[in-house]
Design an enzyme around this catalytic site. Structure first.
Site, short mmCIF file in Angstrom:
data_model
loop_
_atom_site.label_atom_id
_atom_site.label_comp_id
_atom_site.label_asym_id
_atom_site.label_seq_id
_atom_site.Cartn_x
_atom_site.Cartn_y
_atom_site.Cartn_z
N HIS A 72 4.20 -3.06 -29.44
CA HIS A 72 5.54 -2.67 -29.01
C HIS A 72 5.95 -3.49 -27.80
O HIS A 72 5.23 -3.55 -26.80
CB HIS A 72 5.56 -1.19 -28.64
N TYR A 201 12.04 8.09 -25.21
CA TYR A 201 11.89 9.11 -24.18
C TYR A 201 13.27 9.68 -23.91
O TYR A 201 14.17 8.95 -23.46
CB TYR A 201 11.32 8.51 -22.90
N PRO A 293 1.04 13.32 -19.90
CA PRO A 293 1.09 12.26 -20.91
C PRO A 293 2.38 11.45 -20.88
O PRO A 293 2.49 10.48 -21.65
CB PRO A 293 0.96 13.04 -22.23
N LYS A 297 -0.97 7.25 -19.78
CA LYS A 297 -2.01 6.65 -18.94
C LYS A 297 -3.39 7.26 -19.10
O LYS A 297 -4.37 6.70 -18.59
CB LYS A 297 -1.60 6.75 -17.46
N TYR A 385 4.22 0.59 -16.89
CA TYR A 385 4.04 1.08 -18.25
C TYR A 385 3.04 0.22 -19.03
O TYR A 385 2.18 0.75 -19.74
CB TYR A 385 5.38 1.10 -18.99
#
Length: 390
Positions: A72, A201, A293, A297, A385
């Site tokens: 991704h 998200y 979550p 991580k 990220y």
């Protein structure tokens, strides 16, 4: 029985550490209180940082990950009914994440260990690490009604939040930092194609939502829920309806739904203990830290702990130096706290808190607007990220 390193816990961090040790010719034994079938039935995370992928490759178990995993290059933040893409690849100079289920990674590691003849003792009862504050560490356990003992040079506690390793540390030798969040995540797994080719998200007045996946035909979806909710209160139809409400219309309209085969509610917490070394025992992964979550991580932090520990153990056995082992806790915690900060910030940014109030809501909206319109702010999010360097 005697070995050089006893690893308590056969989750991905314990298996990864064991494989790296085996590849280096360092004897090790893994002990776990549950069986292999239980370990492979657990549903966990699926977003891997490049550092984690590199460590898996170093262990020699990355073939299926690269064949079946989904790279991704970005993800979407949605609010005000609109998508705002964070271009990870562009913002970080070519870095990306890999979507590959933790259960599949665990399966790959187990199969490799079995091929190499590595020892894993499953269904061990009353596992107790002892002697790690001196020169004779050992682990005792019961197997088939018989008490057994393994003497070793070092103990690696990879046995999770509820494991025996941290519990064996004297109370005065450890400090705990914790934050409990006032909501949970209701998650489902369903064999339906993902609604989007990248993760979504979602920040919505009804609460947070996350659209993720395990493959091109299996989706993992979450909605923020009350800690008072029970799984039995959520039929599949109710879940799908709620998820649609929290997504922009163009995603909700094309979402494919179907029966779930796993459904659970997970509370959210931030948890860290210091230090992560106690004499000849080292805590790894969830035994030492838990993150929400939201930032993806948990598994990745366990992998970075493994990286610091394997470097120390290799230096100890190959170069007769303990410098890296002595630095393990400080090096691991430095990265842990940065990931804890990022996970906390993502959770704060995307969820609706019961005590936010009008002022807090306006601050959250301003933060989202700034984040998605400032390249500097987007870059900071992207760098965290994809994973900070080891």
């Amino acid at each position: 029985m005697r070995t050089k390193v006893v690893i308590i816990g056969s989750g991905p961090s314990g298996l990864l550490l064991g494989q790296l040790l085996t590849n280096a010719g360092i004897d090790n034994v893994i002990v776990d209180r549950v069986g292999k079938e239980h370990i492979l039935s657990r549903v966990r995370a699926g977003v891997l940082e490049e550092g984690t992928v590199g460590l898996v490759d170093r262990a020699g178990v990355g073939e299926r990950l690269h064949r079946e995993g989904l790279p991704h290059d970005g993800f979407s933040l949605t609010f005000d009914g609109r998508d705002h893409r964070i271009d990870l690849f562009d913002l970080t100079g070519g870095k990306r994440v890999m979507v590959y289920g933790q259960t599949e990674l665990t399966r790959d590691l187990i199969e490799r260990r079995e091929r190499d003849g590595g020892v894993v003792i499953y269904d061990a009862v009353n596992v107790v690490p002892s002697g790690f504050d001196g020169d004779h560490p050992h682990v005792t356990f019961e197997k088939d009604g018989v008490t057994q003992r393994i003497d070793c040079d070092f103990i690696a506690g990879c046995d999770g939040f509820h494991g025996a390793s941290r519990k064996a540390v004297p109370e005065g030798a450890i400090k705990t930092f914790e934050k409990i969040y006032p909501f949970g995540w209701l998650g489902i797994l369903a064999d339906v194609p993902p609604v989007n080719h990248e993760l979504i998200y979602a920040n919505h007045p009804r609460g947070f939502a996350l659209c993720s996946m395990r493959s091109e035909t299996r989706s993992r979806y979450y909605v923020q829920c009350s800690l008072d909710d029970k799984v039995e209160m959520w039929s599949d139809d109710r879940f799908w309806d709620e998820l649609r409400r929290r997504l922009p219309a163009h995603h909700a309209e094309v979402m494919v739904t179907g029966p779930s085969f796993e459904k659970s509610i997970a509370p959210l917490r931030s948890f860290v203990v210091e230090p992560m070394r106690f004499g000849r025992m080292f805590l790894v992964g969830d035994a030492a830290h838990i993150v929400p979550p939201t930032g993806a991580k948990g598994l990745n932090l366990a992998a970075s702990d493994v990286y610091y520990l394997i470097e120390g153990l290799l230096e100890h056995y190959q170069e007769k130096s303990d410098a890296a082992l002595d630095a393990y806790s400080a090096r691991a915690l430095s990265r842990v706290w940065k990931a804890v900060r990022f996970s906390w910030s993502m959770t704060t940014l995307l969820h609706r808190f019961p005590d936010t109030g009008d002022f807090g809501q306006k601050i959250q909206e301003a933060e989202l607007d700034y984040l998605t319109h400032s390249r500097a702010a987007s870059t900071a999010m992207a760098e965290n990220y994809v994973g900070l360097p080891y």
